[in-house]
Design a protein around this motif. Structure first.
Motif, PDB file in Angstrom:
ATOM      1  N   CYS A 184       0.806  -1.230   0.000  1.00  0.00           N
ATOM      2  CA  CYS A 184       0.000   0.000   0.000  1.00  0.00           C
ATOM      3  C   CYS A 184       0.832   1.270   0.000  1.00  0.00           C
ATOM      4  O   CYS A 184       0.721   2.107   0.907  1.00  0.00           O
ATOM      5  CB  CYS A 184      -0.967   0.026   1.179  1.00  0.00           C
ATOM      6  N   PRO A 185       1.663   1.481  -1.011  1.00  0.00           N
ATOM      7  CA  PRO A 185       2.322   2.781  -1.118  1.00  0.00           C
ATOM      8  C   PRO A 185       1.307   3.862  -1.467  1.00  0.00           C
ATOM      9  O   PRO A 185       0.225   3.546  -1.981  1.00  0.00           O
ATOM     10  CB  PRO A 185       3.319   2.551  -2.263  1.00  0.00           C
ATOM     11  N   PRO A 186       1.652   5.140  -1.191  1.00  0.00           N
ATOM     12  CA  PRO A 186       2.935   5.618  -0.672  1.00  0.00           C
ATOM     13  C   PRO A 186       3.040   5.451   0.837  1.00  0.00           C
ATOM     14  O   PRO A 186       2.075   5.569   1.566  1.00  0.00           O
ATOM     15  CB  PRO A 186       2.929   7.102  -1.055  1.00  0.00           C
ATOM     16  N   GLY A 187       4.276   5.160   1.238  1.00  0.00           N
ATOM     17  CA  GLY A 187       4.564   5.000   2.652  1.00  0.00           C
ATOM     18  C   GLY A 187       6.031   5.268   2.900  1.00  0.00           C
ATOM     19  O   GLY A 187       6.703   5.897   2.079  1.00  0.00           O
ATOM     20  N   GLN A 249      -0.505   3.011  -4.608  1.00  0.00           N
ATOM     21  CA  GLN A 249      -1.260   1.777  -4.858  1.00  0.00           C
ATOM     22  C   GLN A 249      -0.758   1.021  -6.089  1.00  0.00           C
ATOM     23  O   GLN A 249      -1.464   0.170  -6.632  1.00  0.00           O
ATOM     24  CB  GLN A 249      -2.747   2.082  -5.005  1.00  0.00           C
ATOM     25  N   GLY A 250       0.462   1.351  -6.543  1.00  0.00           N
ATOM     26  CA  GLY A 250       1.013   0.700  -7.725  1.00  0.00           C
ATOM     27  C   GLY A 250       0.434   1.212  -9.024  1.00  0.00           C
ATOM     28  O   GLY A 250       0.615   0.600 -10.085  1.00  0.00           O
ATOM     29  N   ILE A 417     -12.576  -8.228  -6.169  1.00  0.00           N
ATOM     30  CA  ILE A 417     -12.140  -6.895  -5.755  1.00  0.00           C
ATOM     31  C   ILE A 417     -11.033  -7.094  -4.720  1.00  0.00           C
ATOM     32  O   ILE A 417     -11.202  -7.846  -3.764  1.00  0.00           O
ATOM     33  CB  ILE A 417     -13.272  -6.080  -5.096  1.00  0.00           C
ATOM     34  N   GLY A 418      -9.903  -6.431  -4.910  1.00  0.00           N
ATOM     35  CA  GLY A 418      -8.810  -6.540  -3.951  1.00  0.00           C
ATOM     36  C   GLY A 418      -7.930  -5.309  -4.033  1.00  0.00           C
ATOM     37  O   GLY A 418      -8.376  -4.231  -4.421  1.00  0.00           O
ATOM     38  N   LYS A 419      -6.675  -5.496  -3.666  1.00  0.00           N
ATOM     39  CA  LYS A 419      -5.709  -4.414  -3.848  1.00  0.00           C
ATOM     40  C   LYS A 419      -4.447  -4.990  -4.472  1.00  0.00           C
ATOM     41  O   LYS A 419      -4.108  -6.153  -4.273  1.00  0.00           O
ATOM     42  CB  LYS A 419      -5.377  -3.725  -2.522  1.00  0.00           C
ATOM     43  N   ALA A 420      -3.793  -4.168  -5.254  1.00  0.00           N
ATOM     44  CA  ALA A 420      -2.494  -4.470  -5.881  1.00  0.00           C
ATOM     45  C   ALA A 420      -2.635  -5.456  -7.040  1.00  0.00           C
ATOM     46  O   ALA A 420      -3.723  -5.921  -7.372  1.00  0.00           O
ATOM     47  CB  ALA A 420      -1.484  -4.950  -4.854  1.00  0.00           C
ATOM     48  N   GLU A 421      -1.494  -5.750  -7.627  1.00  0.00           N
ATOM     49  CA  GLU A 421      -1.433  -6.523  -8.856  1.00  0.00           C
ATOM     50  C   GLU A 421      -1.774  -8.001  -8.636  1.00  0.00           C
ATOM     51  O   GLU A 421      -1.836  -8.469  -7.505  1.00  0.00           O
ATOM     52  CB  GLU A 421      -0.033  -6.403  -9.475  1.00  0.00           C
TER      53      GLU A 421
END
Length: 493
Positions: A184-187, A249-250, A417-421
């Motif tokens: 979960c960028p940015p961080g 978030q890429g 539904i999710g997050k990232a690649e």
């Protein structure tokens, strides 16, 4: 000499973990806002806006920033002149404070910790035990840092055992893209250099607790002030990592890291350990000191510290009724499209996926109908008061990759539904089954939860937050990450 009372210590731990569950550090808000102002990538800028809006909502409502309320990590520095009025050990007191924090009825936090990690993996129900680091030092006080570390970012940690002649910068810049966007960028990227393998990892973790000061280094460089070797290294890594075009978030863009934090330590002449640990958009930590005068005084929330931003996703987007979604309708959506979902979706994470696959492999009926359905990868926080559900942001989708092809092929599942690649094989599976993969913004869990109007458990209630829920959503914001033709929003990298 200070006398620290057991109840004061436990209450301070409890209050600290409650506080960081809903309050970002102000320096993080300022750095994220600066990133939003300079970001030119529309999708990435919108993601940062959602994170900042979610953060302000959480500070105001005192509800978790992220559905993953983290593993509790506590650094305790004890002055050698301190005395204790306590019956419990330091770790026992920490765990009691964590237990009270996570079971609070006012702001229930998600219990994510499982015991017997190589076996049954049973949830401990109260998020204990914490990971506790104790250090003895000179002085009369007890200094404590409490942090809640999300699993998505922790899972991307890396340990490099380099040769002394290797380039630290080249090695880190090479490894960061392999971490994907699941952190979960940015961080902030924490780095430990030297010592031994375990020392480097501990230094990297502790570096994440330091304030964000990259802007101060940039000012020193611009005004030709002297920089230390570590400061030069931080600046170089910051610039080169942000040049990788990973972005929020890429999704691409110029803001992958907000700061690079580095701790170092002498090491063996034959060694060069380099540890890398990212902190996500749900960066949560606070520091306090106990001197025997009572419980810790924590920062005061001032909503003026948060910017008020528009949501760009409210403009130019599709509105879709998922109850009427078909493969023919899916084909009309393209990667990058912004979508508002309405209707009924299902939830499932790792444990539920494994149970579904086991049932399929043994020719047993499934407890839920998956045909023409959308699965949301989420483990929500329990609701409080009149909430339908607590914060409910997406979890890292790649953990479900090994199950996805079979579910798509055998059940008629339409999408996720999710997050990232997703991994290459999963992209192929999505294309071959004319399915779809949406992403929601990691770090916007409370914002997303407000779009969920009804919730009920359909299957596997024994899994707690990993049970299969049915959510009825209204205008849930998502982006098409992989369309039915196999085109991916992550192909920019």
């Amino acid at each position: 000499m200070s006398l620290i009372k057991q109840d004061d210590f436990i209450t301070s731990i409890r209050n600290a973990f409650q506080f960081i569950s809903y309050a970002h550090p102000v320096d993080f808000i300022q750095a994220m806002y600066a990133a939003w102002k300079k970001e030119t990538n529309t999708a990435a800028k919108d993601a940062i806006a959602q994170i900042l809006i979610n953060s302000r909502m959480c500070a105001e409502a005192k509800r978790p920033i992220c559905q993953d309320t983290g593993i509790a990590v506590v650094f305790v520095k004890i002055g050698m002149n301190v005395q204790w009025n306590a019956q419990l050990s330091i770790e026992e007191m920490v765990n009691e404070g964590v237990r009270q924090a996570y079971l609070s009825q006012d702001n229930t936090l998600r219990a994510s910790i499982v015991s017997d990690p190589a076996g049954l993996r049973q949830n401990t129900k109260d998020n204990t035990p914490a990971v506790v680091h104790i250090e003895m030092t000179q002085g009369d006080n007890v200094e404590v840092i409490c942090a809640a570390k999300g699993g998505g970012s922790e899972n991307k940690s890396k340990l490099l055992m380099l040769n002394p002649s290797d380039s630290i910068v080249d090695a880190i810049v090479k490894v960061v893209p392999t971490m994907g966007a699941g952190w979960c960028p940015p961080g902030v990227l924490g780095i430990g250099i030297g010592g031994t393998a375990e020392k480097a990892m501990l230094m990297a973790k502790k570096s994440l607790m330091a304030p964000i000061t990259l802007h101060e280094l940039q000012h020193k460089k611009e005004t030709n002030q002297a920089l230390s070797n570590i400061e030069k290294l931080r600046l170089e890594l910051y610039e080169k990592i942000n040049d990788l075009n990973i972005g929020a978030q890429g999704l691409g863009g110029i803001s992958t890291v907000l700061d690079i934090k580095i701790n170092d330590y002498p090491t063996h002449a034959a060694s060069l350990p380099v540890a890398i640990i990212p902190n996500c958009a749900a960066t949560r930590h606070v520091e306090f000191t106990l001197d025997g005068s009572g419980i810790a005084q924590l920062p005061t929330i001032n909503l003026a510290d948060w910017p008020i931003l528009p949501l760009s996703h409210e403009i130019q987007q599709y509105v879709i009724n998922v109850n009427e979604l078909t493969k023919d309708k899916l084909k009309q959506l393209k990667q990058g499209d912004k979508v508002l979902l309405n209707g009924k979706i299902l939830t499932a994470r790792d444990a539920a996926h494994k149970k579904l696959i086991d049932l399929l492999n043994n020719n047993h009926p499934l407890p839920v109908e998956l045909r023409n359905k959308i699965i949301y990868y989420v483990g929500p926080v329990d609701p409080v008061l009149d909430e339908v559900v607590g914060p409910a942001g997406p979890t890292t989708a790649t953990r479900m990759d090994k199950f996805t092809g079979q579910l798509l092929a055998q059940t008629g599942l339409l999408g996720m539904i999710g997050k990232a690649e997703r991994g290459p094989q999963t992209v192929t599976d999505i294309k071959n089954n004319q399915a779809i993969y949406f992403i929601a913004v990691g770090g916007a869990a409370y914002l997303i939860s407000k779009t969920i109007k009804k919730s009920k458990v359909l299957a596997f209630p024994e899994l707690g937050m990993e049970a299969i829920y049915e959510f009825e959503v209204e205008n849930m914001p998502v982006t098409v990450a992989i369309d039915a033709h196999g085109n991916s929003i992550y192909d920019h990298k």
